[in-house]
Design a protein around this motif. Structure first.
Motif, PDB file in Angstrom:
ATOM      1  N   ILE A   1       6.490  -1.431 -15.404  1.00 38.64           N
ATOM      2  CA  ILE A   1       6.726  -2.622 -14.492  1.00 38.64           C
ATOM      3  C   ILE A   1       7.153  -1.822 -13.319  1.00 38.64           C
ATOM      4  CG2 ILE A   1       7.289  -4.393 -14.058  1.00 38.64           C
ATOM      5  CD1 ILE A   1       6.603  -5.271 -17.188  1.00 38.64           C
ATOM      6  N   HIS A   2       8.449  -0.917 -13.315  1.00 39.87           N
ATOM      7  CA  HIS A   2       9.613  -0.777 -12.280  1.00 39.87           C
ATOM      8  C   HIS A   2       8.492   0.466 -11.869  1.00 39.87           C
ATOM      9  CE1 HIS A   2      12.807  -1.776 -13.687  1.00 39.87           C
ATOM     10  NE2 HIS A   2      13.751  -1.899 -13.000  1.00 39.87           N
ATOM     11  N   GLN A   3       7.570   0.900 -11.891  1.00 36.48           N
ATOM     12  CA  GLN A   3       6.536   2.268 -11.218  1.00 36.48           C
ATOM     13  C   GLN A   3       5.945   0.938 -10.525  1.00 36.48           C
ATOM     14  OE1 GLN A   3       5.346   4.164 -14.461  1.00 36.48           O
ATOM     15  NE2 GLN A   3       6.384   6.289 -13.535  1.00 36.48           N
ATOM     16  N   ALA A   4       5.340   0.062 -11.046  1.00 34.87           N
ATOM     17  CA  ALA A   4       3.588  -0.238 -10.588  1.00 34.87           C
ATOM     18  C   ALA A   4       4.869  -1.511  -8.877  1.00 34.87           C
ATOM     19  CB  ALA A   4       3.309  -1.624 -11.591  1.00 34.87           C
ATOM     20  N   ILE A   5       5.547  -1.838  -8.868  1.00 34.34           N
ATOM     21  CA  ILE A   5       6.325  -2.212  -8.328  1.00 34.34           C
ATOM     22  C   ILE A   5       6.371  -1.696  -7.183  1.00 34.34           C
ATOM     23  CG2 ILE A   5       8.457  -3.988  -7.451  1.00 34.34           C
ATOM     24  CD1 ILE A   5       8.660  -4.497 -10.349  1.00 34.34           C
ATOM     25  N   MET A   6       7.152  -0.272  -7.454  1.00 32.14           N
ATOM     26  CA  MET A   6       7.498   0.802  -6.734  1.00 32.14           C
ATOM     27  C   MET A   6       6.589   1.321  -5.989  1.00 32.14           C
ATOM     28  SD  MET A   6       9.571   4.368  -7.067  1.00 32.14           S
ATOM     29  CE  MET A   6       8.605   4.964  -8.297  1.00 32.14           C
ATOM     30  N   TYR A   7       5.608   1.566  -6.758  1.00 33.80           N
ATOM     31  CA  TYR A   7       4.277   1.867  -5.954  1.00 33.80           C
ATOM     32  C   TYR A   7       3.594   0.823  -4.867  1.00 33.80           C
ATOM     33  CZ  TYR A   7       5.550   6.395  -8.367  1.00 33.80           C
ATOM     34  OH  TYR A   7       6.187   7.778  -8.928  1.00 33.80           O
ATOM     35  N   GLY A   8       3.478  -0.373  -5.167  1.00 32.43           N
ATOM     36  CA  GLY A   8       2.489  -1.099  -4.988  1.00 32.43           C
ATOM     37  C   GLY A   8       3.453  -1.042  -3.488  1.00 32.43           C
ATOM     38  N   PHE A   9       4.553  -1.396  -3.259  1.00 28.30           N
ATOM     39  CA  PHE A   9       4.994  -1.557  -2.234  1.00 28.30           C
ATOM     40  C   PHE A   9       5.305  -0.402  -1.637  1.00 28.30           C
ATOM     41  CE2 PHE A   9       9.236  -0.639   0.277  1.00 28.30           C
ATOM     42  CZ  PHE A   9       9.014  -2.125   0.994  1.00 28.30           C
ATOM     43  N   LEU A  10       4.782   1.105  -2.143  1.00 27.49           N
ATOM     44  CA  LEU A  10       4.878   2.145  -0.943  1.00 27.49           C
ATOM     45  C   LEU A  10       3.388   2.306  -0.108  1.00 27.49           C
ATOM     46  CD1 LEU A  10       6.617   4.720  -3.410  1.00 27.49           C
ATOM     47  CD2 LEU A  10       7.158   3.771  -0.697  1.00 27.49           C
ATOM     48  N   LEU A  11       2.567   1.762  -1.108  1.00 28.32           N
ATOM     49  CA  LEU A  11       1.687   1.445  -0.654  1.00 28.32           C
ATOM     50  C   LEU A  11       0.730   0.431   0.220  1.00 28.32           C
ATOM     51  CD1 LEU A  11      -1.176   1.983  -4.282  1.00 28.32           C
ATOM     52  CD2 LEU A  11      -1.212   3.131  -2.207  1.00 28.32           C
ATOM     53  N   CYS A  12       1.739  -0.820   0.460  1.00 29.01           N
ATOM     54  CA  CYS A  12       1.645  -1.473   1.525  1.00 29.01           C
ATOM     55  C   CYS A  12       2.752  -0.772   2.676  1.00 29.01           C
ATOM     56  CB  CYS A  12       2.745  -2.901   0.455  1.00 29.01           C
ATOM     57  SG  CYS A  12       1.703  -3.919  -0.760  1.00 29.01           S
ATOM     58  N   PHE A  13       3.239  -0.378   1.718  1.00 31.84           N
ATOM     59  CA  PHE A  13       4.096  -0.003   3.556  1.00 31.84           C
ATOM     60  C   PHE A  13       3.327   1.324   4.721  1.00 31.84           C
ATOM     61  CE2 PHE A  13       7.158   3.630   5.355  1.00 31.84           C
ATOM     62  CZ  PHE A  13       7.829   2.619   6.075  1.00 31.84           C
ATOM     63  N   ALA A  14       2.470   2.158   3.483  1.00 33.44           N
ATOM     64  CA  ALA A  14       1.338   3.394   4.264  1.00 33.44           C
ATOM     65  C   ALA A  14       0.236   2.516   4.574  1.00 33.44           C
ATOM     66  CB  ALA A  14       1.208   3.712   2.917  1.00 33.44           C
ATOM     67  N   SER A  15       0.170   1.068   4.096  1.00 37.28           N
ATOM     68  CA  SER A  15      -1.101  -0.291   4.848  1.00 37.28           C
ATOM     69  C   SER A  15      -0.392  -0.587   6.377  1.00 37.28           C
ATOM     70  CB  SER A  15      -1.258  -1.205   4.029  1.00 37.28           C
ATOM     71  OG  SER A  15      -2.077  -1.783   4.790  1.00 37.28           O
ATOM     72  N   THR A  16       0.968  -0.956   6.651  1.00 39.91           N
ATOM     73  CA  THR A  16       1.479  -1.105   8.069  1.00 39.91           C
ATOM     74  C   THR A  16       1.461   0.561   8.724  1.00 39.91           C
ATOM     75  OG1 THR A  16       3.085  -3.048   6.874  1.00 39.91           O
ATOM     76  CG2 THR A  16       3.246  -1.474   8.604  1.00 39.91           C
ATOM     77  N   SER A  17       1.946   1.730   7.702  1.00 34.80           N
ATOM     78  CA  SER A  17       1.712   2.568   8.900  1.00 34.80           C
ATOM     79  C   SER A  17       0.345   3.349   9.791  1.00 34.80           C
ATOM     80  CB  SER A  17       2.348   4.030   7.623  1.00 34.80           C
ATOM     81  OG  SER A  17       4.145   3.192   7.959  1.00 34.80           O
ATOM     82  N   SER A  18      -0.096   3.218   8.502  1.00 30.60           N
ATOM     83  CA  SER A  18      -1.514   3.865   8.732  1.00 30.60           C
ATOM     84  C   SER A  18      -2.038   2.750   9.996  1.00 30.60           C
ATOM     85  CB  SER A  18      -2.430   3.607   7.666  1.00 30.60           C
ATOM     86  OG  SER A  18      -2.848   2.424   7.111  1.00 30.60           O
ATOM     87  N   ALA A  19      -2.046   1.302   9.865  1.00 32.78           N
ATOM     88  CA  ALA A  19      -2.560   0.232  10.979  1.00 32.78           C
ATOM     89  C   ALA A  19      -1.661   1.186  12.233  1.00 32.78           C
ATOM     90  CB  ALA A  19      -1.661  -0.294  10.492  1.00 32.78           C
ATOM     91  N   THR A  20      -0.137   1.180  12.898  1.00 30.80           N
ATOM     92  CA  THR A  20       0.379   1.912  13.387  1.00 30.80           C
ATOM     93  C   THR A  20      -0.102   3.472  14.025  1.00 30.80           C
ATOM     94  OG1 THR A  20       2.346   0.627  11.772  1.00 30.80           O
ATOM     95  CG2 THR A  20       2.893   2.131  13.590  1.00 30.80           C
ATOM     96  N   VAL A  21      -0.545   3.932  13.167  1.00 27.93           N
ATOM     97  CA  VAL A  21      -1.627   5.563  13.756  1.00 27.93           C
ATOM     98  C   VAL A  21      -2.600   5.250  14.068  1.00 27.93           C
ATOM     99  CG1 VAL A  21      -2.020   7.572  12.632  1.00 27.93           C
ATOM    100  CG2 VAL A  21       0.170   6.840  11.968  1.00 27.93           C
ATOM    101  N   LEU A  22      -3.632   3.504  13.541  1.00 29.31           N
ATOM    102  CA  LEU A  22      -4.087   3.658  14.415  1.00 29.31           C
ATOM    103  C   LEU A  22      -4.705   3.223  15.600  1.00 29.31           C
ATOM    104  CD1 LEU A  22      -6.490   2.557  10.961  1.00 29.31           C
ATOM    105  CD2 LEU A  22      -6.773   4.477  11.818  1.00 29.31           C
ATOM    106  N   HIS A  23      -2.867   2.085  15.859  1.00 30.15           N
ATOM    107  CA  HIS A  23      -2.847   1.068  16.837  1.00 30.15           C
ATOM    108  C   HIS A  23      -2.412   1.884  18.321  1.00 30.15           C
ATOM    109  CE1 HIS A  23      -2.243  -2.015  19.100  1.00 30.15           C
ATOM    110  NE2 HIS A  23      -1.511  -2.152  19.913  1.00 30.15           N
ATOM    111  N   TYR A  24      -1.526   3.072  18.306  1.00 30.08           N
ATOM    112  CA  TYR A  24      -1.095   3.320  19.148  1.00 30.08           C
ATOM    113  C   TYR A  24      -1.676   5.164  19.745  1.00 30.08           C
ATOM    114  CZ  TYR A  24       2.851   0.359  18.811  1.00 30.08           C
ATOM    115  OH  TYR A  24       2.911  -1.279  19.326  1.00 30.08           O
ATOM    116  N   ILE A  25      -2.051   5.832  18.623  1.00 35.01           N
ATOM    117  CA  ILE A  25      -2.348   7.344  18.499  1.00 35.01           C
ATOM    118  C   ILE A  25      -4.179   6.985  17.967  1.00 35.01           C
ATOM    119  CG2 ILE A  25      -2.992   9.274  17.382  1.00 35.01           C
ATOM    120  CD1 ILE A  25      -0.130   8.896  16.128  1.00 35.01           C
TER     121      ILE A  25
END
Length: 357
Positions: free
Chosen positions: A211-235
């Protein structure tokens, strides 16, 4: 830090150091047994290495009704919370959240959601999708400071922690070793590898670890989603809204689902657990944080599902209110545990490296 709490923790770890029955259970005991005397800093370091798996408590022959009355997981949990509160800035916010977490989260989410709804009511931003409600520039102006300021506050706290535990210069191997332990969450598997006793004293389970791993990796995937959108937008000059099969959408939906399910599982575990083997004073703050994190994931999923309907503006206001609340409260919630835990693991890797010299 309360002197009597530190003194009680010192009494208990000194008994554990003499007994050594639990040697090898988790990261706490090798670090504990490496000490001959325990400073305030070493007690705080042990507390932040502890994952409250509770195996040592249920295995201990010196718990109540024995006159030693040991409850190491509980006293370390209290020291851990006290250390986060004392290192946080401002301290008053951290202390208030742990006792009134649910009310604070609810008030902020509702307040921010109303604010975002009011922005929409004033007039459309003229963009597409979500940006028809709140422009990209407005989102950046609001969320960039809300993301960076908590990181600064956490940085101040970690610096204070590092000084208190007498941390030294960090090597690359220290960081790699700590990241490996954090990624695998080895201490939630305990020394025997069968899992921990958080759910029941006679039952070993890997459930809490997963459960800890699900929360941690789920959060990291959400952060990666925002980061990828930032890259697509600005680069790549590729602006939102993004297609269903785009990287931001796939990462965000996957992460949001995993994180939401993980938070539901964590609340269920906490409701079944024995509260007296943890920090009872932090119960409200812990549940409020897990609930908030789960709601961030769930509201994001709702927004994905109903983003093309008339419900979108209201759902966006609620989701953004939850995300903004999460960011601003990060230094004062259980989210800070991840940062302090990693710092404690780095310090422990450093201790092992120096001991080999």
């Amino acid at each position: 830090m309360q002197a009597d709490l530190i003194q009680e923790a010192r009494r208990q770890v000194e008994i554990c150091n003499a007994c050594r029955y639990c040697e090898g259970y988790c990261s706490v005991f090798p670090s504990l047994h490496a000490n001959r005397a325990f400073t305030d800093g070493s007690i705080i370091q042990l507390a932040n290495l502890c994952h409250n798996c509770r195996g040592c408590f249920y295995a201990c022959q010196y718990t109540a009704p024995h006159e030693f009355d040991l409850n190491l997981p509980a006293v370390l949990a209290e020291v851990r919370r006290e250390s986060w509160e004392s290192f946080a800035w401002p301290q008053a916010v951290a202390r208030r959240f742990n006792t009134h977490g649910g009310a604070i989260v609810l008030a902020l989410v509702v307040g921010f959601a109303v604010l975002f709804a009011a922005i929409k009511a004033v007039g459309s931003a003229g963009g597409e999708g979500f940006h028809a409600v709140l422009s990209h520039n407005a989102m950046v102006a609001i969320f960039a400071p809300a993301f960076l300021l908590p990181l600064l506050i956490l940085g101040i706290g970690i610096k204070r922690y590092w000084h208190e535990v007498e941390g030294q210069s960090v090597t690359f191997s220290d960081i790699v070793g700590a990241l490996g332990r954090a990624a695998n969450m080895q201490d939630l598997a305990a020394g025997h590898g069968e899992g921990c006793n958080f759910e029941d004293e006679d039952r070993f389970s890997q459930g809490r670890r997963h459960i800890h791993q699900a929360i941690m990796y789920g959060f990291l995937l959400c952060f990666a989603s925002t980061s990828s959108a930032t890259v697509l937008h600005y680069i790549f000059d590729h602006h939102a809204p993004y297609a269903f099969w785009s990287l931001p959408k796939l990462l965000g939906m996957t992460g949001g689902l995993i994180m939401t399910l993980g938070c539901i599982g964590m609340v269920a575990l906490k409701l079944r657990s024995d509260r007296h083997v943890g920090d009872a004073q932090a119960w409200s703050g812990d549940i409020a944080f897990v609930g908030l994190l789960g709601f961030v994931g769930f509201s994001g999923l709702l927004l994905y599902g109903f983003g093309a309907t008339a419900l979108m503006p209201a759902l966006l206001a609620i989701h953004l209110g939850a995300v903004l609340t999460f960011f601003l409260l990060t230094p004062f919630t259980k989210m800070a545990h991840g940062f302090y835990r990693l710092a404690a693991l780095i310090r422990d890797a450093q201790r092992k490296r120096l001991a080999r010299r």
